[in-house]
Design a protein around this motif. Sequence first.
Motif, mmCIF file in Angstrom:
data_model
loop_
_atom_site.group_PDB
_atom_site.id
_atom_site.type_symbol
_atom_site.label_atom_id
_atom_site.label_comp_id
_atom_site.label_asym_id
_atom_site.label_seq_id
_atom_site.Cartn_x
_atom_site.Cartn_y
_atom_site.Cartn_z
ATOM 1 N N ARG A 810 0.172 -37.716 -13.046
ATOM 2 C CA ARG A 810 -0.684 -36.658 -12.522
ATOM 3 C C ARG A 810 -0.350 -36.411 -11.046
ATOM 4 N N TYR A 811 -0.587 -35.199 -10.581
ATOM 5 C CA TYR A 811 -0.388 -34.852 -9.175
ATOM 6 C C TYR A 811 -1.442 -33.827 -8.779
ATOM 7 N N ARG A 812 -1.673 -33.686 -7.485
ATOM 8 C CA ARG A 812 -2.784 -32.880 -6.983
ATOM 9 C C ARG A 812 -2.353 -31.425 -6.856
ATOM 10 N N ASP A 813 -2.763 -30.631 -7.815
ATOM 11 C CA ASP A 813 -2.448 -29.204 -7.802
ATOM 12 C C ASP A 813 -3.124 -28.564 -9.006
ATOM 13 N N TYR A 814 -3.040 -27.251 -9.077
ATOM 14 C CA TYR A 814 -3.571 -26.511 -10.223
ATOM 15 C C TYR A 814 -2.417 -25.771 -10.887
ATOM 16 N N ARG A 815 -1.721 -26.481 -11.818
ATOM 17 C CA ARG A 815 -0.580 -25.915 -12.533
ATOM 18 C C ARG A 815 -0.721 -26.198 -14.028
ATOM 19 N N TYR A 816 -0.080 -25.339 -14.806
ATOM 20 C CA TYR A 816 -0.121 -25.505 -16.259
ATOM 21 C C TYR A 816 0.642 -26.756 -16.667
ATOM 22 N N PRO A 817 0.182 -27.453 -17.747
ATOM 23 C CA PRO A 817 0.813 -28.706 -18.172
ATOM 24 C C PRO A 817 2.148 -28.452 -18.873
ATOM 25 N N PRO A 818 2.931 -29.500 -19.117
ATOM 26 C CA PRO A 818 4.189 -29.328 -19.864
ATOM 27 C C PRO A 818 3.906 -28.881 -21.285
ATOM 28 N N GLY A 819 4.776 -28.043 -21.802
ATOM 29 C CA GLY A 819 4.594 -27.506 -23.137
ATOM 30 C C GLY A 819 3.909 -26.162 -23.166
ATOM 31 N N HIS A 820 3.240 -25.796 -22.065
ATOM 32 C CA HIS A 820 2.598 -24.483 -21.969
ATOM 33 C C HIS A 820 3.665 -23.425 -21.729
ATOM 34 N N GLU A 821 3.410 -22.217 -22.212
ATOM 35 C CA GLU A 821 4.405 -21.155 -22.048
ATOM 36 C C GLU A 821 4.671 -20.830 -20.580
ATOM 37 N N ARG A 822 3.720 -21.146 -19.701
ATOM 38 C CA ARG A 822 3.902 -20.938 -18.264
ATOM 39 C C ARG A 822 3.818 -22.279 -17.532
ATOM 40 N N GLN A 823 4.452 -23.292 -18.107
ATOM 41 C CA GLN A 823 4.328 -24.638 -17.579
ATOM 42 C C GLN A 823 4.766 -24.718 -16.114
ATOM 43 N N TYR A 824 4.002 -25.503 -15.395
ATOM 44 C CA TYR A 824 4.239 -25.808 -13.980
ATOM 45 C C TYR A 824 4.097 -24.603 -13.039
ATOM 46 N N THR A 825 3.499 -23.526 -13.534
ATOM 47 C CA THR A 825 3.140 -22.422 -12.638
ATOM 48 C C THR A 825 1.638 -22.504 -12.368
ATOM 49 N N HIS A 826 1.192 -21.822 -11.334
ATOM 50 C CA HIS A 826 -0.209 -21.927 -10.946
ATOM 51 C C HIS A 826 -1.130 -21.331 -12.006
ATOM 52 N N THR A 827 -2.248 -22.033 -12.207
ATOM 53 C CA THR A 827 -3.246 -21.565 -13.161
ATOM 54 C C THR A 827 -4.132 -20.508 -12.512
ATOM 55 N N MET A 828 -4.946 -19.873 -13.354
ATOM 56 C CA MET A 828 -5.876 -18.884 -12.831
ATOM 57 C C MET A 828 -6.918 -19.521 -11.921
#
Length: 919
Positions: A810-828
């Motif tokens: 885990r790391y401190r940020d708001y990003r989509y998890p691995p496997g998501h279609e927009r993985q590692y990009t910022h969430t809403m």
Amino acid sequence: MRRLTGKSKEETLIELQSASDSQIKDGPAVLTAFRINLHSDDSSGNGVNALCEGGPLPGHSETERLQPNRDTVFFRDGVRRIDFVLSYVDDKDERKQERRKEFEANLLKEGLELETEDKSESKDHKTYFLKIHAPWEVLATYADVLNIKVPFKESGMQPGQDVHLDWLSCPFRLPDHIMHPQTDYFTYPFDKNKVDFFLINDKETFFPPSTRNRIVFYILARVPYYREGHKDREKTGVKRLLNNGTYTAAFPLHDCRYWKRARNAECESERFNLYKHWAKFLCFYKEQPLNLIKKYYGEKIGIYFAWLGFYTEMLFFAAVMGVICFTYGALSYGNNKSSEEICDAKIGGSILMCPLCDKKCPFWKLNSTCFSSWQSHLFDNEGTVFFAIFMGIWVTLFLEFWKRRQARLEYEWDLVDFEEEQQQLQIRPEFEIKCTNRRQNKITQEMEPYLPVTSRCARFCFSGATVIFWISMIVACIIGVIAYRLAVYAAFASIIKDPMRKIQLVGRFITPQLATSVTASCINFVIIMILNFFYEKVAIWITDMEIPKTHLEYENRLTIKMFLFQFVNYYSSCFYVAFFKGKFVGYPGKYSYMFGNLTKLRNEECDPGGCLIELTTQLVIVMAGKQVWGNIQEALLPLMRNWWSSRKGRHNPENHSSRWEQDYVLLNFSQIGLFYEYLEMVIQFGFITLFVASFPLAPLLALINNILEIRVDAWKFTTQFRRPVASKARNIGAWQEILNSVAILSVVTNAFIMAFTSDMIPRMVYLYAYSKDASMSGYINNSLSVYNISQIHPDNMPEDNWHNSTTTCRYRDYRYPPGHERQYTHTMQFWHILAAKMAFIIIMEHVVFVVKFFVAWLIPDVPSDVKARIKRERYLIQEFLHKYEVDRLKLQLSASFITEPRSETSLTPDKHEVVSECS
């Protein structure tokens, strides 16, 4: 009379000068000028009696023998007051002897009276003391020139006082004769053509000592020391003589010893009263005797202590509110759901965090930051927002109420009509000496020196380049400290292991982030003090090089240079932690590096609890360290220096040493001495306003320091420093605008700290928009993103790959998890939080600014009763002056009819100016 000396001590001649010799072309008329040199080798005392055929000189009946009490502020005749003292060591340097001879001869021409104490009478048997007395004619002439206000009628107006409860304020009040040492008078600029208009009971005591030493110093700063007929503009003023070693010191005398009241009834004991009622630390709860301070040291020093005292009083309210805010954080300790989850072995103990640095940093469990998360809650809670808003309003109230207090002091100290042009805008002697070009002043139509535009521009460019160079050095040092933080973090991380691996218990309390922050802050503080030491000298040098025309220009330029440097020096590290650290980190698959990937210095991350606790640590170390170091410098160093100076000549007991020798061993208080006092307090003011949202106890630390600071400064002035030359000032000068600028900037910085450094906004967004049960449960899990360990680059992986067979970290940020279609990009949620932060900044700034400007508009700068009293006093002064002119005209008309009744010319009265002449 003039003293002429040959090669031997016995060849001493005192000759009377004719009236024609005493007339001066460029200075005041001299009635009598004389100088007496006393040599202990003369068996007859001073050798004066044999030369005075017509009897002893006035007041010299006791000059045949030494006075038993040499702790006096009078010449040996016991009549003429010592207004200034020059000291020198006769080192057989012919050039210095020639300079002294010409300088002292010119002082005699100016009308001053001199008396020399031989070196055999001094403690060290090396130092001569030249005592200077200004007779009435000289004082009257220069009081006219300097527009010095003097009393002409006792005021019948009742003094305006702030409403206070007598029974409540009684323990804090001083005796009335200390608070109000002199009667209130109507005053008017002195005019020697209207001597009978003023209340002159005794010419020797009409001008107080502070005014006398101010006049004498004005003369000393402008008297040349070149031979007549060999004009050299460079050879002017006592300052140059001090710089080239011709004289070792120049100072006015204290009136008595600070620990003992003066035995001489004619000598004041103001220094003793100041020490007894003001400088002792046990008087810390008492009010300051501002009127006595002003009377003894002058208005400029009085204004400083008035401002410092008022600032300390206002700090009390900020400190109380800060303690309440801190207490709220401590009492709500048990309701901190976020810290509970971090410390919970089932929640925080089960969350594996990604490495915080390359190679050396292992995977770690979230509950290893349990202690730091509790610490963060003490300062990062809902009360902090209220306190930040309160401080934005407090600083406005402080500045506005100070304006009112300052206006009242201007009236009480007779500074209402004091214009800067009357003193501060007088041309500096250095400007007159160095500027050989002259042009006509369009207002006065007189020729005055000026600095050509080309020379001025060249000097300004060089000065600006020097300031930029030194500020760049500070930035370079800060970058070096940041590089240190990045480099040693890995070392601390490898030493301070995860507590789950059964290493020392201290690892729970000292995290790598905390260890790095503390050591970096200490190193940064040392760098700050070193740079300060060198830049102070550079700032004075480049300001001197600019050749400011007036004293006001000189002080303002030096103030701007020093404050810009100190601002960057002291606050840059706090700005880095508050607004840059943890903001440009990247994420496990794409970390950001300082200076690019080549340096391998990965940008720092904040604790899961936020960077606020690190900002608090940085602020406490720099602010507290500066205050402790400042008090050591102000208290211990003067004491040690004076002790070392007084060691010489211990064979001469202090009880028998003269007043001038006791003052000679004290430290000199320079003309810009108050500059450093103001600078220290303004830097402190920046700490408690710019970053107060991170540390609510900062005002309390400042309050404790200032209570000590007032008494330390008072102790220094009364016991460790020579008496400064009195000078006037109606306000705190350029520091007022600097305080206003810092106050406005503080609103912006605190809003950004609460939005981007504190973790408050993300918690509020989660509570009101994402929490399922309207509680903070689950916030920690929500605020941490997930990354696939197998996707971490080998260069970022720790050397010890232990991670308990877990596939993700885990790391401190708001990003989509691995496997998501927009993985590692910022969430809403990231964008919602960012929008909430920006909205909070805009709302907080506008609310605070609206309240600030409304309060500033609501509170008038000058109290209404003071305005009315000023108008009333001006009316009465004009009325008295008109009555005086009418009576004087009647007397002149009556006299003209008696002496020349048939003369038509005698019917024409002389013209009398209302305003004194100014040259």
